[in-house]
Design a protein around this motif. Sequence first.
Motif, PDB file in Angstrom:
ATOM      1  N   LEU A 123      -7.433  -8.445  54.024  1.00 43.10           N
ATOM      2  CA  LEU A 123      -6.414  -7.680  54.746  1.00 43.10           C
ATOM      3  C   LEU A 123      -7.057  -6.503  55.463  1.00 43.10           C
ATOM      4  CD1 LEU A 123      -3.517  -7.002  55.556  1.00 43.10           C
ATOM      5  CD2 LEU A 123      -3.226  -5.886  53.327  1.00 43.10           C
ATOM      6  N   ASN A 124      -7.983  -5.818  54.824  1.00 44.04           N
ATOM      7  CA  ASN A 124      -8.647  -4.679  55.466  1.00 44.04           C
ATOM      8  C   ASN A 124      -9.468  -5.099  56.679  1.00 44.04           C
ATOM      9  OD1 ASN A 124      -7.584  -2.648  53.911  1.00 44.04           O
ATOM     10  ND2 ASN A 124      -9.228  -2.713  52.397  1.00 44.04           N
ATOM     11  N   GLU A 125     -10.142  -6.240  56.590  1.00 44.74           N
ATOM     12  CA  GLU A 125     -10.914  -6.736  57.739  1.00 44.74           C
ATOM     13  C   GLU A 125      -9.984  -7.069  58.908  1.00 44.74           C
ATOM     14  OE1 GLU A 125     -14.781  -9.030  55.977  1.00 44.74           O
ATOM     15  OE2 GLU A 125     -12.816  -9.826  55.384  1.00 44.74           O
ATOM     16  N   LEU A 126      -8.828  -7.663  58.582  1.00 43.68           N
ATOM     17  CA  LEU A 126      -7.860  -7.994  59.623  1.00 43.68           C
ATOM     18  C   LEU A 126      -7.266  -6.726  60.232  1.00 43.68           C
ATOM     19  CD1 LEU A 126      -7.223 -10.823  60.569  1.00 43.68           C
ATOM     20  CD2 LEU A 126      -5.065 -10.670  59.361  1.00 43.68           C
ATOM     21  N   LYS A 127      -7.000  -5.726  59.397  1.00 44.02           N
ATOM     22  CA  LYS A 127      -6.490  -4.448  59.904  1.00 44.02           C
ATOM     23  C   LYS A 127      -7.491  -3.812  60.860  1.00 44.02           C
ATOM     24  CE  LYS A 127      -3.377  -2.939  56.239  1.00 44.02           C
ATOM     25  NZ  LYS A 127      -3.158  -1.965  55.143  1.00 44.02           N
ATOM     26  N   THR A 128      -8.764  -3.906  60.546  1.00 42.21           N
ATOM     27  CA  THR A 128      -9.815  -3.349  61.403  1.00 42.21           C
ATOM     28  C   THR A 128      -9.816  -4.047  62.760  1.00 42.21           C
ATOM     29  OG1 THR A 128     -11.161  -2.753  59.496  1.00 42.21           O
ATOM     30  CG2 THR A 128     -12.299  -2.951  61.616  1.00 42.21           C
ATOM     31  N   LEU A 129      -9.739  -5.371  62.750  1.00 40.79           N
ATOM     32  CA  LEU A 129      -9.707  -6.129  63.999  1.00 40.79           C
ATOM     33  C   LEU A 129      -8.443  -5.798  64.801  1.00 40.79           C
ATOM     34  CD1 LEU A 129     -11.010  -8.232  65.843  1.00 40.79           C
ATOM     35  CD2 LEU A 129      -9.872 -10.014  64.481  1.00 40.79           C
ATOM     36  N   TYR A 130      -7.312  -5.711  64.104  1.00 40.69           N
ATOM     37  CA  TYR A 130      -6.056  -5.373  64.766  1.00 40.69           C
ATOM     38  C   TYR A 130      -6.155  -4.001  65.429  1.00 40.69           C
ATOM     39  CZ  TYR A 130      -1.042  -4.763  65.529  1.00 40.69           C
ATOM     40  OH  TYR A 130       0.182  -4.571  66.107  1.00 40.69           O
ATOM     41  N   SER A 131      -6.677  -3.035  64.683  1.00 41.28           N
ATOM     42  CA  SER A 131      -6.819  -1.673  65.224  1.00 41.28           C
ATOM     43  C   SER A 131      -7.722  -1.655  66.451  1.00 41.28           C
ATOM     44  CB  SER A 131      -7.402  -0.740  64.158  1.00 41.28           C
ATOM     45  OG  SER A 131      -6.500  -0.605  63.109  1.00 41.28           O
ATOM     46  N   LYS A 132      -8.752  -2.452  66.421  1.00 37.55           N
ATOM     47  CA  LYS A 132      -9.678  -2.528  67.550  1.00 37.55           C
ATOM     48  C   LYS A 132      -8.968  -3.046  68.808  1.00 37.55           C
ATOM     49  CE  LYS A 132     -13.773  -5.027  69.043  1.00 37.55           C
ATOM     50  NZ  LYS A 132     -14.391  -6.324  68.915  1.00 37.55           N
ATOM     51  N   ARG A 133      -8.070  -3.998  68.637  1.00 37.74           N
ATOM     52  CA  ARG A 133      -7.396  -4.621  69.778  1.00 37.74           C
ATOM     53  C   ARG A 133      -6.127  -3.877  70.208  1.00 37.74           C
ATOM     54  NH1 ARG A 133      -7.878 -10.999  68.045  1.00 37.74           N
ATOM     55  NH2 ARG A 133     -10.137 -11.159  68.357  1.00 37.74           N
ATOM     56  N   GLU A 134      -5.543  -3.125  69.285  1.00 36.25           N
ATOM     57  CA  GLU A 134      -4.258  -2.473  69.530  1.00 36.25           C
ATOM     58  C   GLU A 134      -4.263  -1.595  70.785  1.00 36.25           C
ATOM     59  OE1 GLU A 134      -0.912  -0.557  66.640  1.00 36.25           O
ATOM     60  OE2 GLU A 134      -2.993   0.000  66.255  1.00 36.25           O
ATOM     61  N   LEU A 135      -5.304  -0.843  70.991  1.00 40.97           N
ATOM     62  CA  LEU A 135      -5.406   0.036  72.159  1.00 40.97           C
ATOM     63  C   LEU A 135      -5.367  -0.779  73.457  1.00 40.97           C
ATOM     64  CD1 LEU A 135      -5.643   3.025  72.781  1.00 40.97           C
ATOM     65  CD2 LEU A 135      -8.118   2.753  72.798  1.00 40.97           C
ATOM     66  N   SER A 136      -6.053  -1.906  73.451  1.00 40.60           N
ATOM     67  CA  SER A 136      -6.070  -2.764  74.644  1.00 40.60           C
ATOM     68  C   SER A 136      -4.707  -3.385  74.909  1.00 40.60           C
ATOM     69  CB  SER A 136      -7.122  -3.862  74.498  1.00 40.60           C
ATOM     70  OG  SER A 136      -8.416  -3.313  74.506  1.00 40.60           O
ATOM     71  N   TYR A 137      -4.044  -3.861  73.849  1.00 46.30           N
ATOM     72  CA  TYR A 137      -2.697  -4.411  74.037  1.00 46.30           C
ATOM     73  C   TYR A 137      -1.797  -3.359  74.677  1.00 46.30           C
ATOM     74  CZ  TYR A 137      -3.911  -8.084  70.564  1.00 46.30           C
ATOM     75  OH  TYR A 137      -4.482  -9.122  69.880  1.00 46.30           O
ATOM     76  N   ASN A 138      -1.860  -2.159  74.142  1.00 47.05           N
ATOM     77  CA  ASN A 138      -1.031  -1.064  74.625  1.00 47.05           C
ATOM     78  C   ASN A 138      -1.339  -0.726  76.088  1.00 47.05           C
ATOM     79  OD1 ASN A 138       0.909   1.084  74.174  1.00 47.05           O
ATOM     80  ND2 ASN A 138      -0.845   2.467  74.289  1.00 47.05           N
ATOM     81  N   GLU A 139      -2.593  -0.755  76.424  1.00 46.65           N
ATOM     82  CA  GLU A 139      -3.053  -0.400  77.768  1.00 46.65           C
ATOM     83  C   GLU A 139      -2.556  -1.368  78.843  1.00 46.65           C
ATOM     84  OE1 GLU A 139      -7.425  -0.501  79.899  1.00 46.65           O
ATOM     85  OE2 GLU A 139      -7.333  -0.058  77.766  1.00 46.65           O
ATOM     86  N   ILE A 140      -2.424  -2.626  78.504  1.00 44.70           N
ATOM     87  CA  ILE A 140      -2.111  -3.617  79.542  1.00 44.70           C
ATOM     88  C   ILE A 140      -0.672  -4.107  79.528  1.00 44.70           C
ATOM     89  CG2 ILE A 140      -4.476  -4.428  79.706  1.00 44.70           C
ATOM     90  CD1 ILE A 140      -3.774  -6.772  77.987  1.00 44.70           C
ATOM     91  N   ALA A 141       0.084  -3.786  78.474  1.00 42.65           N
ATOM     92  CA  ALA A 141       1.432  -4.337  78.350  1.00 42.65           C
ATOM     93  C   ALA A 141       2.436  -3.625  79.255  1.00 42.65           C
ATOM     94  CB  ALA A 141       1.900  -4.259  76.902  1.00 42.65           C
ATOM     95  N   PHE A 142       3.291  -4.403  79.882  1.00 47.77           N
ATOM     96  CA  PHE A 142       4.435  -3.902  80.647  1.00 47.77           C
ATOM     97  C   PHE A 142       5.446  -3.301  79.675  1.00 47.77           C
ATOM     98  CE2 PHE A 142       8.771  -5.247  81.979  1.00 47.77           C
ATOM     99  CZ  PHE A 142       8.939  -4.395  83.052  1.00 47.77           C
ATOM    100  N   LYS A 143       5.627  -3.967  78.535  1.00 50.41           N
ATOM    101  CA  LYS A 143       6.593  -3.513  77.541  1.00 50.41           C
ATOM    102  C   LYS A 143       6.149  -3.970  76.159  1.00 50.41           C
ATOM    103  CE  LYS A 143      11.425  -3.140  76.512  1.00 50.41           C
ATOM    104  NZ  LYS A 143      12.778  -3.390  76.818  1.00 50.41           N
ATOM    105  N   HIS A 144       6.430  -3.136  75.148  1.00 53.14           N
ATOM    106  CA  HIS A 144       6.147  -3.472  73.756  1.00 53.14           C
ATOM    107  C   HIS A 144       7.410  -4.051  73.135  1.00 53.14           C
ATOM    108  CE1 HIS A 144       3.311   0.241  73.905  1.00 53.14           C
ATOM    109  NE2 HIS A 144       2.969  -0.680  74.762  1.00 53.14           N
ATOM    110  N   ILE A 145       7.256  -5.128  72.400  1.00 52.46           N
ATOM    111  CA  ILE A 145       8.391  -5.790  71.770  1.00 52.46           C
ATOM    112  C   ILE A 145       8.146  -5.877  70.265  1.00 52.46           C
ATOM    113  CG2 ILE A 145       9.753  -7.928  71.669  1.00 52.46           C
ATOM    114  CD1 ILE A 145       9.946  -6.601  74.419  1.00 52.46           C
ATOM    115  N   ASP A 146       9.111  -5.434  69.474  1.00 50.85           N
ATOM    116  CA  ASP A 146       9.008  -5.507  68.021  1.00 50.85           C
ATOM    117  C   ASP A 146       9.233  -6.954  67.587  1.00 50.85           C
ATOM    118  OD1 ASP A 146       9.257  -5.381  65.278  1.00 50.85           O
ATOM    119  OD2 ASP A 146      10.938  -3.979  65.274  1.00 50.85           O
ATOM    120  N   ALA A 147       8.159  -7.598  67.157  1.00 53.86           N
ATOM    121  CA  ALA A 147       8.236  -9.011  66.778  1.00 53.86           C
ATOM    122  C   ALA A 147       8.431  -9.203  65.276  1.00 53.86           C
ATOM    123  CB  ALA A 147       6.972  -9.734  67.244  1.00 53.86           C
TER     124      ALA A 147
END
Length: 162
Positions: A123-147
Amino acid sequence: MSIVLIGFMGVGKTTIGNLLSEHYDKSLVDIDTYIVETTQLPIPQIFEKYGEKHFRDLEYQALKKWIDQDVIISTGGGIVESELCKELLKQNDNTFWLKCDVEILFNRINHDNNRPNANGKSLNELKTLYSKRELSYNEIAFKHIDANRPREVVASEIIESL
């Protein structure tokens, strides 16, 4: 222009993409499925045989082919690892980031052999990968959707925002 769904592995991009595809009567292009079909190789084998960079190049070529078409696109979770893909996605006004709690994602994908960047990870390794990508998702998304919500609610929110 296409409607593009981005987000981490297991968030439901293909599931929501199918609902949007039905609603709009447009084709769904799942980038991972497209790559598997065109290369005739499963994703783990592409990673193993040619490396992640080659896979990211294939993602870019697929995204480049489909981004300007009138389709729904479900991307792979790591599409933001490529600067070229990020630049294409930033130009699309209909890019939606599907967000979900990492613990839920972990339970969905932890033992999925088709996800070489997640299979067998803690879980910690996955959290690290998620955190690494989160900034990029935020940067390029038109809108954030709670899934974290039911898929029909998620799809309806996207439909209402278009």
